[in-house]
Write a protein that holds these residues in place. Sequence first.
Motif, PDB file in Angstrom:
ATOM      1  N   LYS A  32       0.823  -1.211   0.000  1.00 27.24           N
ATOM      2  CA  LYS A  32       0.000   0.000   0.000  1.00 27.24           C
ATOM      3  C   LYS A  32       0.858   1.263   0.000  1.00 27.24           C
ATOM      4  O   LYS A  32       0.480   2.279  -0.564  1.00 27.24           O
ATOM      5  CB  LYS A  32      -0.931   0.006   1.210  1.00 27.24           C
ATOM      6  CG  LYS A  32      -1.931  -1.122   1.200  1.00 27.24           C
ATOM      7  CD  LYS A  32      -2.688  -1.186   2.492  1.00 27.24           C
ATOM      8  CE  LYS A  32      -3.505  -2.461   2.557  1.00 27.24           C
ATOM      9  NZ  LYS A  32      -4.024  -2.703   3.889  1.00 27.24           N
ATOM     10  N   LEU A  33       2.012   1.185   0.644  1.00 31.82           N
ATOM     11  CA  LEU A  33       2.868   2.355   0.787  1.00 31.82           C
ATOM     12  C   LEU A  33       3.744   2.617  -0.427  1.00 31.82           C
ATOM     13  O   LEU A  33       4.017   3.762  -0.763  1.00 31.82           O
ATOM     14  CB  LEU A  33       3.756   2.206   2.031  1.00 31.82           C
ATOM     15  CG  LEU A  33       3.015   2.208   3.365  1.00 31.82           C
ATOM     16  CD1 LEU A  33       3.963   1.811   4.486  1.00 31.82           C
ATOM     17  CD2 LEU A  33       2.418   3.575   3.631  1.00 31.82           C
ATOM     18  N   HIS A  79       8.362   6.744   4.996  1.00 30.55           N
ATOM     19  CA  HIS A  79       7.039   7.329   5.239  1.00 30.55           C
ATOM     20  C   HIS A  79       6.922   7.762   6.695  1.00 30.55           C
ATOM     21  O   HIS A  79       7.586   7.202   7.568  1.00 30.55           O
ATOM     22  CB  HIS A  79       5.932   6.312   4.938  1.00 30.55           C
ATOM     23  CG  HIS A  79       5.886   5.901   3.501  1.00 30.55           C
ATOM     24  ND1 HIS A  79       5.357   6.687   2.524  1.00 30.55           N
ATOM     25  CD2 HIS A  79       6.334   4.783   2.877  1.00 30.55           C
ATOM     26  CE1 HIS A  79       5.462   6.077   1.359  1.00 30.55           C
ATOM     27  NE2 HIS A  79       6.063   4.921   1.543  1.00 30.55           N
ATOM     28  N   ASP A  80       6.021   8.738   6.933  1.00 30.75           N
ATOM     29  CA  ASP A  80       5.807   9.176   8.312  1.00 30.75           C
ATOM     30  C   ASP A  80       4.893   8.181   9.033  1.00 30.75           C
ATOM     31  O   ASP A  80       4.250   7.341   8.420  1.00 30.75           O
ATOM     32  CB  ASP A  80       5.234  10.596   8.351  1.00 30.75           C
ATOM     33  CG  ASP A  80       3.886  10.690   7.692  1.00 30.75           C
ATOM     34  OD1 ASP A  80       2.892  10.303   8.337  1.00 30.75           O
ATOM     35  OD2 ASP A  80       3.822  11.158   6.533  1.00 30.75           O
ATOM     36  N   ASP A  82       2.016   8.467  10.614  1.00 30.17           N
ATOM     37  CA  ASP A  82       0.586   8.493  10.305  1.00 30.17           C
ATOM     38  C   ASP A  82       0.280   7.739   9.019  1.00 30.17           C
ATOM     39  O   ASP A  82      -0.699   6.991   8.942  1.00 30.17           O
ATOM     40  CB  ASP A  82       0.080   9.940  10.179  1.00 30.17           C
ATOM     41  CG  ASP A  82       0.091  10.661  11.516  1.00 30.17           C
ATOM     42  OD1 ASP A  82      -0.037   9.977  12.568  1.00 30.17           O
ATOM     43  OD2 ASP A  82       0.221  11.897  11.522  1.00 30.17           O
ATOM     44  N   THR A  83       1.104   7.900   8.018  1.00 32.67           N
ATOM     45  CA  THR A  83       0.907   7.209   6.745  1.00 32.67           C
ATOM     46  C   THR A  83       1.029   5.700   6.933  1.00 32.67           C
ATOM     47  O   THR A  83       0.230   4.928   6.391  1.00 32.67           O
ATOM     48  CB  THR A  83       1.937   7.694   5.704  1.00 32.67           C
ATOM     49  OG1 THR A  83       1.858   9.116   5.602  1.00 32.67           O
ATOM     50  CG2 THR A  83       1.687   7.075   4.355  1.00 32.67           C
ATOM     51  N   ILE A  84       2.016   5.278   7.722  1.00 34.23           N
ATOM     52  CA  ILE A  84       2.202   3.846   7.985  1.00 34.23           C
ATOM     53  C   ILE A  84       1.008   3.291   8.746  1.00 34.23           C
ATOM     54  O   ILE A  84       0.480   2.226   8.400  1.00 34.23           O
ATOM     55  CB  ILE A  84       3.516   3.602   8.764  1.00 34.23           C
ATOM     56  CG1 ILE A  84       4.717   3.990   7.895  1.00 34.23           C
ATOM     57  CG2 ILE A  84       3.622   2.151   9.226  1.00 34.23           C
ATOM     58  CD1 ILE A  84       6.036   4.035   8.638  1.00 34.23           C
ATOM     59  N   ASN A  86      -2.048   4.426   8.763  1.00 35.12           N
ATOM     60  CA  ASN A  86      -3.195   4.372   7.850  1.00 35.12           C
ATOM     61  C   ASN A  86      -3.110   3.153   6.938  1.00 35.12           C
ATOM     62  O   ASN A  86      -4.118   2.502   6.666  1.00 35.12           O
ATOM     63  CB  ASN A  86      -3.292   5.648   7.018  1.00 35.12           C
ATOM     64  CG  ASN A  86      -3.743   6.828   7.838  1.00 35.12           C
ATOM     65  OD1 ASN A  86      -4.326   6.676   8.903  1.00 35.12           O
ATOM     66  ND2 ASN A  86      -3.454   8.027   7.359  1.00 35.12           N
ATOM     67  N   ALA A  87      -1.930   2.833   6.469  1.00 38.03           N
ATOM     68  CA  ALA A  87      -1.758   1.665   5.597  1.00 38.03           C
ATOM     69  C   ALA A  87      -2.007   0.363   6.359  1.00 38.03           C
ATOM     70  O   ALA A  87      -2.640  -0.556   5.841  1.00 38.03           O
ATOM     71  CB  ALA A  87      -0.369   1.664   4.991  1.00 38.03           C
ATOM     72  N   SER A  92      -8.108   4.731   4.199  1.00 36.22           N
ATOM     73  CA  SER A  92      -7.734   5.375   2.937  1.00 36.22           C
ATOM     74  C   SER A  92      -7.731   6.884   3.121  1.00 36.22           C
ATOM     75  O   SER A  92      -8.626   7.454   3.728  1.00 36.22           O
ATOM     76  CB  SER A  92      -8.691   4.978   1.811  1.00 36.22           C
ATOM     77  OG  SER A  92      -9.985   5.437   2.098  1.00 36.22           O
ATOM     78  N   VAL A  93      -6.692   7.489   2.593  1.00 35.91           N
ATOM     79  CA  VAL A  93      -6.550   8.934   2.651  1.00 35.91           C
ATOM     80  C   VAL A  93      -6.558   9.434   1.220  1.00 35.91           C
ATOM     81  O   VAL A  93      -5.884   8.873   0.354  1.00 35.91           O
ATOM     82  CB  VAL A  93      -5.222   9.332   3.349  1.00 35.91           C
ATOM     83  CG1 VAL A  93      -5.029  10.833   3.345  1.00 35.91           C
ATOM     84  CG2 VAL A  93      -5.198   8.799   4.759  1.00 35.91           C
ATOM     85  N   ASP A  95      -5.175  11.226  -1.437  1.00 38.93           N
ATOM     86  CA  ASP A  95      -3.904  11.871  -1.749  1.00 38.93           C
ATOM     87  C   ASP A  95      -4.073  13.050  -2.689  1.00 38.93           C
ATOM     88  O   ASP A  95      -3.198  13.886  -2.806  1.00 38.93           O
ATOM     89  CB  ASP A  95      -2.930  10.867  -2.377  1.00 38.93           C
ATOM     90  CG  ASP A  95      -2.463   9.827  -1.371  1.00 38.93           C
ATOM     91  OD1 ASP A  95      -2.519  10.120  -0.162  1.00 38.93           O
ATOM     92  OD2 ASP A  95      -2.050   8.737  -1.796  1.00 38.93           O
TER      93      ASP A  95
END
Length: 169
Positions: A32-33, A79-80, A82-84, A86-87, A92-93, A95
């Motif tokens: 996902k990342l 990745h930061d 928060d992104t990790i 979320n994944a 889902s964010v 983008d």
Amino acid sequence: MKPEEVKRMEEEEDEEFVGLNVETSLLDAVQKLFKTEPEVEVFYDGFLERIQNDKRLRKNTDDRRRMNEAFLDELLKYHDLDTINNAINDVSVNDDSNLVEGDAEKDVDKLLRKTFKDKMEFRMFMTYISQYMMELGDSPVEACAKSMKRLGKSDADILKITSVIDKIF
């Protein structure tokens, strides 16, 4: 290298491959990342190199907690947090929310074309930004301002470009 391939390689007991004793949710988060296959390969190569270089990890590959921590540390290089998260949690964010659209995109394009005389100057600008951010730890706006100054741009041009960068970041 996809997580499915990693799992298959673990099951085959390949002597050259160090089995990844990592949570499945973390392995799934990699797909996902990272959007492209080369990015995934670079990530796993870096992680495997980390295992080989860290004596405790190399000798204790059965310690899942330690392996999870090392895997997360490697993810944090790209990745930061928060992104990790979320994944991992399948959140889902959107983008596209940060992207410039329509007329605003045309305005940015015009501004860049007016500010930089040719592609080479723009490339130098981008190179300087990267250098300032990576070597000196400057924020994108600071790096942009320093780069513009180094290229001899006027204060008005610097202000215009940094305001665009500020909106993006």
